[in-house]
Write a protein that holds these residues in place. Structure first.
Motif, PDB file in Angstrom:
ATOM      1  N   THR A  10      -6.848  -9.750   7.980  1.00 46.35           N
ATOM      2  CA  THR A  10      -7.670  -8.573   7.727  1.00 46.35           C
ATOM      3  C   THR A  10      -8.886  -8.593   8.637  1.00 46.35           C
ATOM      4  O   THR A  10      -9.545  -9.624   8.794  1.00 46.35           O
ATOM      5  CB  THR A  10      -8.107  -8.486   6.252  1.00 46.35           C
ATOM      6  N   ASP A  25      -9.226  -7.669   0.118  1.00 45.53           N
ATOM      7  CA  ASP A  25      -8.050  -7.900   0.950  1.00 45.53           C
ATOM      8  C   ASP A  25      -7.435  -9.266   0.663  1.00 45.53           C
ATOM      9  O   ASP A  25      -6.218  -9.398   0.464  1.00 45.53           O
ATOM     10  CB  ASP A  25      -8.430  -7.813   2.429  1.00 45.53           C
ATOM     11  N   GLY A  36      -3.596 -15.017   3.466  1.00 42.77           N
ATOM     12  CA  GLY A  36      -4.582 -14.110   4.020  1.00 42.77           C
ATOM     13  C   GLY A  36      -5.587 -14.825   4.904  1.00 42.77           C
ATOM     14  O   GLY A  36      -6.052 -15.926   4.587  1.00 42.77           O
ATOM     15  N   SER A  38      -9.055 -13.876   7.825  1.00 44.80           N
ATOM     16  CA  SER A  38     -10.041 -12.811   7.957  1.00 44.80           C
ATOM     17  C   SER A  38     -10.820 -12.863   9.261  1.00 44.80           C
ATOM     18  O   SER A  38     -11.135 -13.935   9.777  1.00 44.80           O
ATOM     19  CB  SER A  38     -11.024 -12.854   6.786  1.00 44.80           C
ATOM     20  N   LYS A  79      -4.379  -5.925   9.191  1.00 40.84           N
ATOM     21  CA  LYS A  79      -4.953  -4.788   8.475  1.00 40.84           C
ATOM     22  C   LYS A  79      -6.394  -4.609   8.925  1.00 40.84           C
ATOM     23  O   LYS A  79      -7.140  -5.588   9.032  1.00 40.84           O
ATOM     24  CB  LYS A  79      -4.884  -5.046   6.972  1.00 40.84           C
ATOM     25  N   THR A  80      -6.809  -3.383   9.237  1.00 48.63           N
ATOM     26  CA  THR A  80      -8.198  -3.145   9.616  1.00 48.63           C
ATOM     27  C   THR A  80      -8.884  -2.288   8.557  1.00 48.63           C
ATOM     28  O   THR A  80      -8.274  -1.412   7.940  1.00 48.63           O
ATOM     29  CB  THR A  80      -8.328  -2.440  10.980  1.00 48.63           C
ATOM     30  N   CYS A 212      -8.949  -0.380   0.230  1.00 47.59           N
ATOM     31  CA  CYS A 212      -8.764  -1.687   0.861  1.00 47.59           C
ATOM     32  C   CYS A 212      -7.542  -2.388   0.266  1.00 47.59           C
ATOM     33  O   CYS A 212      -6.725  -2.983   0.976  1.00 47.59           O
ATOM     34  CB  CYS A 212      -9.998  -2.567   0.639  1.00 47.59           C
ATOM     35  N   SER A 216      -4.081  -3.429   2.231  1.00 47.66           N
ATOM     36  CA  SER A 216      -3.731  -4.850   2.291  1.00 47.66           C
ATOM     37  C   SER A 216      -2.372  -5.119   1.662  1.00 47.66           C
ATOM     38  O   SER A 216      -1.614  -5.965   2.146  1.00 47.66           O
ATOM     39  CB  SER A 216      -4.807  -5.678   1.587  1.00 47.66           C
TER      40      SER A 216
END
Length: 269
Positions: A10, A25, A36, A38, A79-80, A212, A216
């Motif tokens: 993310t 996220d 995940g 980041s 994912k942005t 979000c 996600s």
């Protein structure tokens, strides 16, 4: 030794209250069985009442975080979220365009409380740089209107908004109709196929982090090899459950419950 789960990165802002942004996220990714990671683009002072401050990170810090993760660990989806300035939008667009993984672009413009999270000067960069790099773009009605000028007042106008966003180049667009009256209706289309997704509207105002969380969840499903329609349908089911389980926190709008799927029968695979 256990094999690593699919990895999702993310690229978004931090929410100190834990309901949206990077925090939402990563909670979503954990709940859905992916690893995940980041890239923090901005730090916000944020709680249930709103955003009290935001500090954008330098482009070089964002680029370094991204390269550090992708070049060593690798990703199965990106994912942005919050990309506050044109410079950040352009840099991240270039990074995801050069990464061999599906990209879910949530063109975050305004927080749940009405606080601006994207400079007006960055809109052109979103249109011309970021959206063309997206596998799926997930604007809500306000974001679609800012990007295209198409204001949706009824479900029948969702295809018009979707077509206007698709004109900027994403492979798929999911227009989120959650701000309309009645059922929560979203439209997913690539310009050829149309998939209408409906869910009952829950009488729960604690919906901080919905966008979000949905983006996600889509990225998590794509990382597991789902098609875009499958990933979006699964993500819609997950976020509907998270909204239903949303809880009060602080004096304002509480968050959705990202962990609901860990406590109830739900296919996270």
């Amino acid at each position: 030794m256990t094999a690593a789960p699919p990895r999702v990165l993310t690229v978004a802002g931090s929410d100190s209250g834990g309901g949206a942004g990077i925090q939402a996220d990563l909670k979503t990714m954990l709940a859905l069985g992916v690893h995940g990671m980041s890239v923090i683009t901005a730090v916000t002072a944020q709680n249930s009442l709103g955003v009290q401050g935001a500090w954008e990170l330098p482009v070089e810090a964002v680029r370094a975080q991204y390269r550090s993760v992708v070049d060593d660990i690798g990703v199965q989806a990106v994912k942005t979220g919050m990309l506050a300035s044109a410079e950040l939008v352009e840099a991240v667009a270039g990074l995801i365009a050069g990464t061999d993984a599906p990209a879910v672009v949530d063109p975050v413009g305004v927080s749940k409380h009405g606080d601006a999270l994207l400079a007006a000067s960055a809109l052109d960069a979103v249109r011309t740089e970021l959206l063309p790099a997206a596998t799926v773009a997930t604007p809500n009605l306000d974001e679609a209107a800012r990007l295209t000028g198409v204001r949706v007042l009824s479900e029948e106008q969702l295809p018009e908004a979707a077509a206007a966003v698709l004109a900027y180049g994403p492979k798929w667009v999911l227009i989120k109709g959650g701000h309309l009256d009645g059922d929560a209706v979203d439209l997913l289309t690539d310009g050829t196929e149309e998939h209408w997704l409906r869910a009952p509207r829950h009488d729960n105002r604690h919906t901080h982090g919905t966008g979000c969380t949905l983006a996600s969840a889509i990225a998590a499903r794509l990382a597991k090899g789902r098609t875009v329609p499958e990933a979006v349908a699964d993500a819609k089911e997950y976020v509907t459950g998270a909204i239903a389980a949303g809880f009060a926190l602080g004096g304002g709008i509480g968050p959705v419950d990202h962990g609901w799927a860990l406590r109830k029968p739900y296919a996270a695979g």
